[in-house]
Design an enzyme around this catalytic site. Structure first.
Site, PDB file in Angstrom:
ATOM      1  N   GLY A  57       1.016  -1.268   0.023  1.00  0.00           N
ATOM      2  CA  GLY A  57       0.524   0.205   0.041  1.00  0.00           C
ATOM      3  C   GLY A  57       0.611   1.354  -0.286  1.00  0.00           C
ATOM      4  N   CYS A  58       0.249   2.447  -0.667  1.00  0.00           N
ATOM      5  CA  CYS A  58       1.065   3.581  -0.682  1.00  0.00           C
ATOM      6  C   CYS A  58       2.246   4.012   0.894  1.00  0.00           C
ATOM      7  CB  CYS A  58      -0.118   4.550  -0.987  1.00  0.00           C
ATOM      8  SG  CYS A  58      -1.781   4.572  -0.620  1.00  0.00           S
ATOM      9  N   TYR A  59       0.609   4.134   1.721  1.00  0.00           N
ATOM     10  CA  TYR A  59       0.954   4.341   3.448  1.00  0.00           C
ATOM     11  C   TYR A  59       1.891   4.131   3.789  1.00  0.00           C
ATOM     12  CZ  TYR A  59      -3.054   8.307   3.349  1.00  0.00           C
ATOM     13  OH  TYR A  59      -3.669   8.976   3.336  1.00  0.00           O
TER      14      TYR A  59
END
Ligand SMILES: NC(=O)C1=CN([C@@H]2O[C@H](COP(=O)(O)OP(=O)(O)OC[C@H]3O[C@@H](n4cnc5c(N)ncnc54)[C@H](OP(=O)(O)O)[C@@H]3O)[C@@H](O)[C@H]2O)C=CC1
Ligand SMILES: CC(=O)N[C@@H](CCC(=O)OP(=O)(O)O)C(=O)O
Length: 346
Positions: A148-150
Site C-alpha cells: 500500500g502507499c502509506y
C-alpha cells in the site's frame, strides 16, 4: 520482449502503469482492461497516451487476458483482484497485484480489516513486494502483493531505526498526508473538487485505517516482536503525493548526523531511496512523478524523540512504479529499468 497485461487500466494506478511501461525497453503491453470503458480506445479515455497506445480497452475476461500476457498487473479494487488472480496463476502466469488482497501473511488479519479471504491458498505463497526488504523472494515469486502507499512511506522511514534497535517500537506514531488520487478514480462525493480543494482533514482516526495491520505486519517482522502503532491519515488538496511524519522515542542518545550516516549506509545501493543531508526535509514536490522515496531526519532533544519524514508519489513508489520495480526483479531486468525518469519540476 515480455508481454504484460494491465488489468484495471482505466484507474489511476492502471494508467500510471501504462505511462511507465511505455518507456520500458523490455516490455510490450499486450492487453489493457477496464470495466466501464471497455470498447473505447485508450487514447480517447486518456488523451495523454495519444499516439502511444493504439489499443482499445477490453473487458476483463481472465482466460483471454492470460492468453495474451506472461505477467499480469492487477490494478483492481481489493476483492475484485482475488476473483481473477487464481485463474491467472492456474494458467501459468505471474502476477503483481496492486490491491491489498495478497499483502497479508495471515488470512485472519485480512478478514478482520477487509472481509473473508476467498483465496487463502495463493495468499500463502504471495510475497510482500517491498524490494528494500524482500528482493530475493520477489525474484522467484509467482505472485507479488504490491504494498500500500502509506505503508511504503512509513516502513521505509522506520526500517533502519528498527534494524539497529534505536527506538522503542511501542512508541511509534505515524501521521501521513495523501493527495486525492490515493482514493482512486471512481466518482465519490467526498472527493469532488469543492469538497477537497480548500481544506485539509484527517480521516480514519482512532486506529481504524486498513493500512495499520499492513504496517504492523512488516514492522513486527523487522523488530522480531509484535508492534502496534498509532496511524492517522490525512487528505490534502493535491492530486498526488504522500508525506509521512513518523515519531518514536529513542532508546539512547543519537545525533542527527549519526542518524543520517546510519540511514545512508543502510540504504546504500538502493536505487530509489534518497536520504537527505541533516537539516533537509523532503517534499512531495521533489518526488512527484518519480519512484523515489525521500527521507529526512531530525531529533527532538527535549522529548528524546526521533522524527522521520518520508515523501513518495503514491501512484509511483506507492503503487505503479513499485510494481514495475518488482517486475524488473522478477524477470532479472536492471531494477531501475523504465523508472529512471526524474521527478517533475514543481
Ligand atoms: N491510488 C493509489 O494511490 C493506490 C492504489 N492502490 C490500490 O491499487 C488498486 C487500484 O487503485 P486505483 O487505480 O487507485 O483504483 P481506481 O478506482 O482508480 O481504478 C480501479 C480500476 O479497476 C477497474 N474495476 C473496478 N472494479 C472492477 C471489477 N469488478 N471488475 C473489473 N474491473 C474493475 C476500474 O474500471 P472502471 O474504470 O471501468 O471502473 C478501474 O480500471 C486498488 O486496490 C487500490 O487500493 C495501491 C496503492 C496506491
Ligand atoms: C487518500 C485515500 O483515500 N487513500 C486511500 C489509500 C488506499 C489505498 O490505495 O490503499 P490500498 O491499496 O491498501 O487499498 C485510503 O485511505 O483508503
Amino acid at each position: 520482449m515480455l508481454n504484460v497485461a494491465v488489468v484495471g487500466a482505466s484507474g489511476y494506478t492502471g494508467v500510471e502503469l501504462l505511462r511507465l511501461l511505455y518507456c520500458h525497453p523490455e516490455v510490450a503491453v499486450t492487453c489493457i482492461t477496464s470495466e466501464q470503458s471497455a470498447g473505447r480506445p485508450v487514447a480517447v479515455v486518456f488523451p495523454t497516451l495519444r499516439n502511444r497506445y493504439a489499443q482499445v480497452l477490453e473487458n476483463l475476461e481472465p482466460v483471454r487476458v492470460a492468453q495474451k500476457a506472461d505477467l499480469i498487473f492487477t490494478a483492481l479494487p481489493h476483492k475484485a483482484a482475488m476473483e481473477v488472480v487464481p485463474t491467472f496463476l492456474e494458467l501459468g502466469k505471474r502476477v503483481v497485484d496492486l490491491s491489498a488482497d495478497y499483502r497479508f501473511n495471515d488470512p485472519a488479519v485480512y478478514e478482520k480489516w477487509y472481509e473473508p479471504h476467498m483465496n487463502p491458498e495463493n495468499l500463502k505463497e504471495a510475497v510482500y513486494g517491498l524490494p528494500e526488504i524482500r528482493r530475493e523472494k520477489i525474484g522467484d515469486a509467482r505472485l507479488v502483493g504490491n504494498p500500500g502507499c502509506y505503508p511504503t512511506s512509513v516502513i521505509l522511514g522506520l526500517m533502519p531505526l528498527l534494524n539497529k534497535r534505536l527506538i522503542d517500537p511501542s512508541t511509534v506514531i505515524a501521521d501521513s498526508k495523501s493527495g486525492v488520487s490515493g482514493a482512486g478514480r471512481g466518482a465519490k462525493v467526498e472527493n469532488l473538487y469543492c469538497e477537497v480543494n480548500d481544506g485539509f482533514k484527517a480521516y480514519g482516526v482512532g486506529g481504524v485505517h486498513r493500512h495499520i495491520p499492513e504496517i504492523e505486519q512488516e514492522l513486527s517482522l523487522l523488530a522480531g516482536k509484535p508492534i502496534t502503532i498509532t496511524f492517522t491519515p490525512h487528505l490534502v488538496p493535491m492530486d498526488r503525493g504522500i508525506l509521512s511524519t513518523v515519531y518514536a522515542r529513542l532508546t539512547g542518545t543519537v545525533s542527527v548526523a549519526e542518524l543520517v550516516k546510519l540511514y545512508a549506509e543502510f540504504y546504500d545501493g538502493e536505487p530509489f531511496v534518497r536520504v537527505l543531508p541533516a537539516g533537509n526535509v523532503p517534499s512531495t514536490a521533489h518526488v512527484r512523478g518519480s519512484n523515489f522515496c525521500d527521507i529526512g531526519l531530525a531529533v527532538d532533544g527535549r522529548t528524546g524523540r526521533v522524527i522521520v519524514v518520508s515523501a513518495i508519489d503514491n501512484l509511483v513508489k506507492g503503487a505503479a512504479g513499485q510494481a514495475v520495480q518488482n517486475m524488473n526483479i522478477m524477470y532479472g531486468f536492471p531494477e531501475a529499468m523504465g523508472l529512471e525518469g526524474l521527478p517533475l519540476f514543481p
